[in-house]
Design a protein around this motif. Structure first.
Motif, PDB file in Angstrom:
ATOM      1  N   VAL A  68       0.842  -1.202   0.000  1.00  0.00           N
ATOM      2  CA  VAL A  68       0.000   0.000   0.000  1.00  0.00           C
ATOM      3  C   VAL A  68       0.875   1.249   0.000  1.00  0.00           C
ATOM      4  O   VAL A  68       0.614   2.210  -0.727  1.00  0.00           O
ATOM      5  CB  VAL A  68      -0.952  -0.017   1.215  1.00  0.00           C
ATOM      6  CG1 VAL A  68      -1.606   1.334   1.438  1.00  0.00           C
ATOM      7  CG2 VAL A  68      -2.016  -1.086   1.034  1.00  0.00           C
ATOM      8  N   LEU A  72       0.047   3.386  -3.501  1.00  0.00           N
ATOM      9  CA  LEU A  72      -0.920   4.487  -3.445  1.00  0.00           C
ATOM     10  C   LEU A  72      -0.292   5.806  -3.891  1.00  0.00           C
ATOM     11  O   LEU A  72       0.851   6.109  -3.540  1.00  0.00           O
ATOM     12  CB  LEU A  72      -1.471   4.644  -2.023  1.00  0.00           C
ATOM     13  CG  LEU A  72      -2.447   3.577  -1.549  1.00  0.00           C
ATOM     14  CD1 LEU A  72      -2.902   3.871  -0.133  1.00  0.00           C
ATOM     15  CD2 LEU A  72      -3.640   3.474  -2.469  1.00  0.00           C
ATOM     16  N   PRO A  73      -1.051   6.605  -4.638  1.00  0.00           N
ATOM     17  CA  PRO A  73      -0.539   7.906  -5.078  1.00  0.00           C
ATOM     18  C   PRO A  73      -0.437   8.899  -3.912  1.00  0.00           C
ATOM     19  O   PRO A  73      -1.037   8.718  -2.853  1.00  0.00           O
ATOM     20  CB  PRO A  73      -1.577   8.375  -6.106  1.00  0.00           C
ATOM     21  CG  PRO A  73      -2.799   7.575  -5.843  1.00  0.00           C
ATOM     22  CD  PRO A  73      -2.370   6.308  -5.174  1.00  0.00           C
ATOM     23  N   ARG A  74       0.311   9.973  -4.132  1.00  0.00           N
ATOM     24  CA  ARG A  74       0.545  10.979  -3.085  1.00  0.00           C
ATOM     25  C   ARG A  74      -0.733  11.668  -2.628  1.00  0.00           C
ATOM     26  O   ARG A  74      -0.825  12.126  -1.496  1.00  0.00           O
ATOM     27  CB  ARG A  74       1.525  12.038  -3.577  1.00  0.00           C
ATOM     28  CG  ARG A  74       2.953  11.539  -3.583  1.00  0.00           C
ATOM     29  CD  ARG A  74       3.881  12.645  -3.910  1.00  0.00           C
ATOM     30  NE  ARG A  74       3.792  12.901  -5.360  1.00  0.00           N
ATOM     31  CZ  ARG A  74       4.552  13.741  -6.009  1.00  0.00           C
ATOM     32  NH1 ARG A  74       5.456  14.438  -5.382  1.00  0.00           N
ATOM     33  NH2 ARG A  74       4.410  13.899  -7.297  1.00  0.00           N
ATOM     34  N   LYS A  75      -1.727  11.759  -3.487  1.00  0.00           N
ATOM     35  CA  LYS A  75      -2.990  12.398  -3.102  1.00  0.00           C
ATOM     36  C   LYS A  75      -3.696  11.607  -1.998  1.00  0.00           C
ATOM     37  O   LYS A  75      -4.359  12.173  -1.140  1.00  0.00           O
ATOM     38  CB  LYS A  75      -3.925  12.517  -4.310  1.00  0.00           C
ATOM     39  CG  LYS A  75      -3.459  13.521  -5.324  1.00  0.00           C
ATOM     40  CD  LYS A  75      -4.438  13.583  -6.474  1.00  0.00           C
ATOM     41  CE  LYS A  75      -3.949  14.553  -7.525  1.00  0.00           C
ATOM     42  NZ  LYS A  75      -4.851  14.619  -8.676  1.00  0.00           N
ATOM     43  N   ILE A  76      -3.564  10.294  -2.040  1.00  0.00           N
ATOM     44  CA  ILE A  76      -4.227   9.447  -1.053  1.00  0.00           C
ATOM     45  C   ILE A  76      -3.333   9.219   0.166  1.00  0.00           C
ATOM     46  O   ILE A  76      -3.799   9.250   1.303  1.00  0.00           O
ATOM     47  CB  ILE A  76      -4.629   8.097  -1.683  1.00  0.00           C
ATOM     48  CG1 ILE A  76      -5.647   8.334  -2.798  1.00  0.00           C
ATOM     49  CG2 ILE A  76      -5.194   7.144  -0.639  1.00  0.00           C
ATOM     50  CD1 ILE A  76      -5.992   7.109  -3.598  1.00  0.00           C
ATOM     51  N   LEU A  77      -2.063   8.979  -0.072  1.00  0.00           N
ATOM     52  CA  LEU A  77      -1.113   8.718   1.008  1.00  0.00           C
ATOM     53  C   LEU A  77       0.052   9.692   0.877  1.00  0.00           C
ATOM     54  O   LEU A  77       0.956   9.492   0.066  1.00  0.00           O
ATOM     55  CB  LEU A  77      -0.594   7.269   0.940  1.00  0.00           C
ATOM     56  CG  LEU A  77       0.299   6.812   2.075  1.00  0.00           C
ATOM     57  CD1 LEU A  77      -0.461   6.798   3.393  1.00  0.00           C
ATOM     58  CD2 LEU A  77       0.844   5.421   1.788  1.00  0.00           C
ATOM     59  N   ARG A  82       3.698   8.148   4.228  1.00  0.00           N
ATOM     60  CA  ARG A  82       4.290   6.988   3.558  1.00  0.00           C
ATOM     61  C   ARG A  82       5.646   6.653   4.175  1.00  0.00           C
ATOM     62  O   ARG A  82       5.953   5.510   4.476  1.00  0.00           O
ATOM     63  CB  ARG A  82       4.450   7.274   2.068  1.00  0.00           C
ATOM     64  CG  ARG A  82       5.067   6.165   1.275  1.00  0.00           C
ATOM     65  CD  ARG A  82       5.364   6.578  -0.164  1.00  0.00           C
ATOM     66  NE  ARG A  82       4.371   7.451  -0.733  1.00  0.00           N
ATOM     67  CZ  ARG A  82       3.433   7.053  -1.591  1.00  0.00           C
ATOM     68  NH1 ARG A  82       3.378   5.802  -1.966  1.00  0.00           N
ATOM     69  NH2 ARG A  82       2.571   7.914  -2.076  1.00  0.00           N
TER      70      ARG A  82
END
Length: 101
Positions: A68, A72-77, A82
């Motif tokens: 994960v 996951l992209p930076r917008k979500i995580l 991270r």
């Protein structure tokens, strides 16, 4: 132990006419779940839970969190979270006992 297979052979060559019986016994398969089951049978519940957590749950939880964290992209995580997650998994992963079995 239980007999797994019995081989009966008729002699030839050096021992003509003789019968030879060879028994091969069942092999016990050691696995994570076998060890946990055996520990519970002898009332070692605490040790069985420790092995379950550190060998059964933690390695796969660590891999899932790392997946994960990398996917996951930076917008979500966000990058900061991270980094914290991956650093935490690096520290916690040292307690994984999956290679013991």
């Amino acid at each position: 132990g239980k007999t797994f297979v019995t081989l009966e052979t008729q002699g030839g060559g050096d021992a003509p006419g003789q019968t030879s019986i060879t028994e091969a016994y069942e092999v016990i398969v050691y696995s994570l779940f076998y060890s946990i089951k055996k520990l519970k049978e002898v009332q070692e519940d605490t040790l069985s839970y420790v092995i379950l957590i550190f060998s059964g749950v933690l390695p796969y939880l660590k891999l899932g969190v790392m997946l994960v964290g990398w996917v996951l992209p930076r917008k979500i995580l966000p990058v900061k979270i991270r980094g914290i997650l991956l650093q935490l998994m690096d520290e916690i992963g040292k307690f994984s006992l999956v290679d013991v079995f």
